[in-house]
Design an enzyme around this catalytic site. Structure first.
Site, PDB file in Angstrom:
ATOM      1  N   CYS A  90       0.862  -1.309   0.132  1.00 43.21           N
ATOM      2  CA  CYS A  90      -0.020   0.090  -0.046  1.00 43.21           C
ATOM      3  C   CYS A  90       0.908   1.239   0.169  1.00 43.21           C
ATOM      4  O   CYS A  90       0.650   2.163  -0.674  1.00 43.21           O
ATOM      5  CB  CYS A  90      -0.890  -0.064   1.205  1.00 43.21           C
ATOM      6  SG  CYS A  90      -2.250  -1.038   0.978  1.00 43.21           S
ATOM      7  N   GLU A  92       4.443   0.841   0.961  1.00 44.45           N
ATOM      8  CA  GLU A  92       5.674   0.510   1.544  1.00 44.45           C
ATOM      9  C   GLU A  92       6.888   0.652   0.517  1.00 44.45           C
ATOM     10  O   GLU A  92       6.534   0.876  -0.758  1.00 44.45           O
ATOM     11  CB  GLU A  92       5.591  -1.008   1.833  1.00 44.45           C
ATOM     12  CG  GLU A  92       4.835  -1.343   3.028  1.00 44.45           C
ATOM     13  CD  GLU A  92       3.289  -1.387   2.687  1.00 44.45           C
ATOM     14  OE1 GLU A  92       2.528  -1.339   3.652  1.00 44.45           O
ATOM     15  OE2 GLU A  92       2.844  -1.477   1.732  1.00 44.45           O
ATOM     16  N   ARG A 300       4.242   3.139  12.113  1.00 42.70           N
ATOM     17  CA  ARG A 300       3.646   3.636  10.751  1.00 42.70           C
ATOM     18  C   ARG A 300       2.349   4.130  10.887  1.00 42.70           C
ATOM     19  O   ARG A 300       1.603   3.439  11.988  1.00 42.70           O
ATOM     20  CB  ARG A 300       3.789   2.531   9.695  1.00 42.70           C
ATOM     21  CG  ARG A 300       5.186   1.950   9.292  1.00 42.70           C
ATOM     22  CD  ARG A 300       4.805   1.150   7.996  1.00 42.70           C
ATOM     23  NE  ARG A 300       3.702   0.370   7.924  1.00 42.70           N
ATOM     24  CZ  ARG A 300       3.178  -0.119   6.775  1.00 42.70           C
ATOM     25  NH1 ARG A 300       4.005  -0.173   5.672  1.00 42.70           N
ATOM     26  NH2 ARG A 300       2.288  -0.996   6.688  1.00 42.70           N
TER      27      ARG A 300
END
Length: 452
Positions: A90, A92, A300
């Site tokens: 998505c 990364e 994240r």
């Protein structure tokens, strides 16, 4: 596509423009398309990217070399390796022959940590079971600083258990699983004749992470408590807790007060400073324990679509969010909370990010624009300028839905007429009519930005 070569030159070429044109002319939800942007990306490239975004299928998603490359360098990558990274998943980034992290990572529901502060380590969905730390009765906090400190204790407790879990995953996976084909295709594994699932690969770089779920939900809730309870004394902690326990049924006045308190996504330092503390505290914790136990994990904000099911266990929150509805999405503003335009959303992202730390591994940012906002040549140029602003602020990721809510509502009512309607969900696009109603409703609930 786009980005830079290992030598540091711009990597855009004629094939780049063919890919973009193809995506506009043949709107399909797969394969995905990602565009790397940097300070020397050609104007033609940025315009073609903007034109493709305007077509409304959510392509391409953008990753920012000005944020990604320094992170990879800080983790030990060589400069040519960092410049040659690949977009994956998505939001990364991967260096296929250097990063060796394969174990799944923990998603942490920090809105649940907030609920544990409200109910002394418990959550309404689970009754009297103690799930977190017993930080005291909610009504007994005498200052916002004390309440905030209790939340940070709950936050760190969840982070601690995520580290323990990840340590055991890595240890046990190496004992029970092997990936001979994957190892054969990985340069470092071939050189050392070692399986990719082993905890340490000589020369490998760990890009592990922990997922922070409900970022804006927590910020807005804490900002509302600080403003309305401890500064303006409009409501008490007892009244707030009672309203949340009843999911605001019979407490609509309180809910509207909460919904109109300072909120993340509006370039409001009042709320954004709280977010910066949350981000910094989590990064400091992960930096300390990554070093101590040898399990490297960054923070994240990339939920994919998990903010929807994660919301199903969290009761009503002090930002006015209803019980068991979706949490905020990635580093986006909470649904309906952003009122100052898309540039303010970028600035809130910038102001909550701690650039003095390297313990971050990406933020997923969704922005919904009305078609009128980007119409014509003028709209294209405004979108290009917006992308350049995002790039210069060194934010990790951004992606767009360009459509109005009325279209989405009509597609819910008459799916047979909208079977080709493609929308951007997380780091991927999908046919709207094939999504669950929960995901459809969540997409509709996001604010539609009318102007830059």
């Amino acid at each position: 596509m786009g980005g830079q070569t290992p030598e540091g030159y711009d990597a855009t070429n004629e094939l780049t423009y063919i890919l973009l044109k193809s995506k506009r002319e043949f709107p399909l939800n797969y394969p995905d398309l990602a565009a790397r942007i940097h300070t020397r990306s050609p104007k033609r490239y940025l315009r073609e990217v903007a034109l493709t975004i305007k077509s409304g299928e959510g392509f391409p998603k953008l990753l920012n070399d000005e944020d990604v490359v320094p992170l990879l360098l800080s983790k030990g990558a060589k400069f040519d390796e960092a410049l040659d990274y690949s977009v994956s998943g998505c939001a990364e980034c991967r260096m296929p022959n250097r990063d060796t992290y394969t174990s799944p990572n923990a998603y942490i529901n920090f809105a649940a940590a907030l609920e544990m502060v409200m109910y002394n380590g418990r959550m309404l969905k689970y009754g009297d079971e103690v799930l977190g730390l017993e930080t005291g009765e909610f009504e007994d906090f005498q200052s916002f600083d004390d309440l905030f400190a209790a939340f940070l204790r709950q936050q760190n407790n969840l982070l601690k258990h995520a580290f323990i879990q990840q340590h055991e995953i890595i240890r046990l996976r190496a004992e029970h699983f092997a990936t001979p084909l994957g190892s054969m295709l990985q340069k470092l594994c071939r050189e050392s004749c070692i399986d990719l699932h082993q905890p340490k690969i000589p020369g490998g770089i760990d890009l592990g992470y922990l997922e922070y779920m409900g970022f804006a939900t927590v910020i807005d809730s804490l900002a509302a408590i600080k403003k309305l309870v401890f500064e303006e004394h409009v409501i008490s902690l007892h009244e707030l807790k009672e309203a949340c326990e009843h999911d605001f049924e019979g407490y609509e006045v309180i809910r509207q007060l909460l919904r109109n308190a300072p909120a993340y996504g509006n370039d409001d330092p009042y709320a954004d400073e709280i977010g910066k503390i949350l981000d910094r505290t989590a990064q400091e914790f992960t930096a300390k324990y990554s070093e101590q136990i040898g399990v490297h994990m960054d923070i994240r904000l990339v939920p994919f679509t998990s903010h929807v099911p994660f919301g199903k266990v969290v009761s009503a929150t002090p930002d006015g969010r209803r019980a068991f509805t979706p949490l905020s999405d990635g580093s986006s503003a909470a649904q309906g909370a952003d009122h100052e335009g898309p540039t303010a959303i970028l600035l809130s992202n910038y102001l909550t990010k701690n650039f003095d730390h390297n313990e971050h591994a990406g933020r997923l940012l969704n922005i919904k624009l009305s078609p009128g906002c980007v119409a014509g040549r003028e709209g294209t140029e405004k979108l290009v300028e917006f992308i350049e602003t995002w790039r210069d602020l060194k934010l990790w990721h951004v992606q767009f839905n360009v459509m109005n809510n009325e279209t989405l509502r009509e597609a819910q009512k008459h799916p047979e007429l909208y079977r080709n309607l493609i929308v951007r969900i997380a780091g991927y696009s999908a046919f709207f009519t094939e999504l669950s109603k929960d995901l459809q409703d969540e997409l509709i609930s996001r604010n539609e930005q009318e102007a830059f």
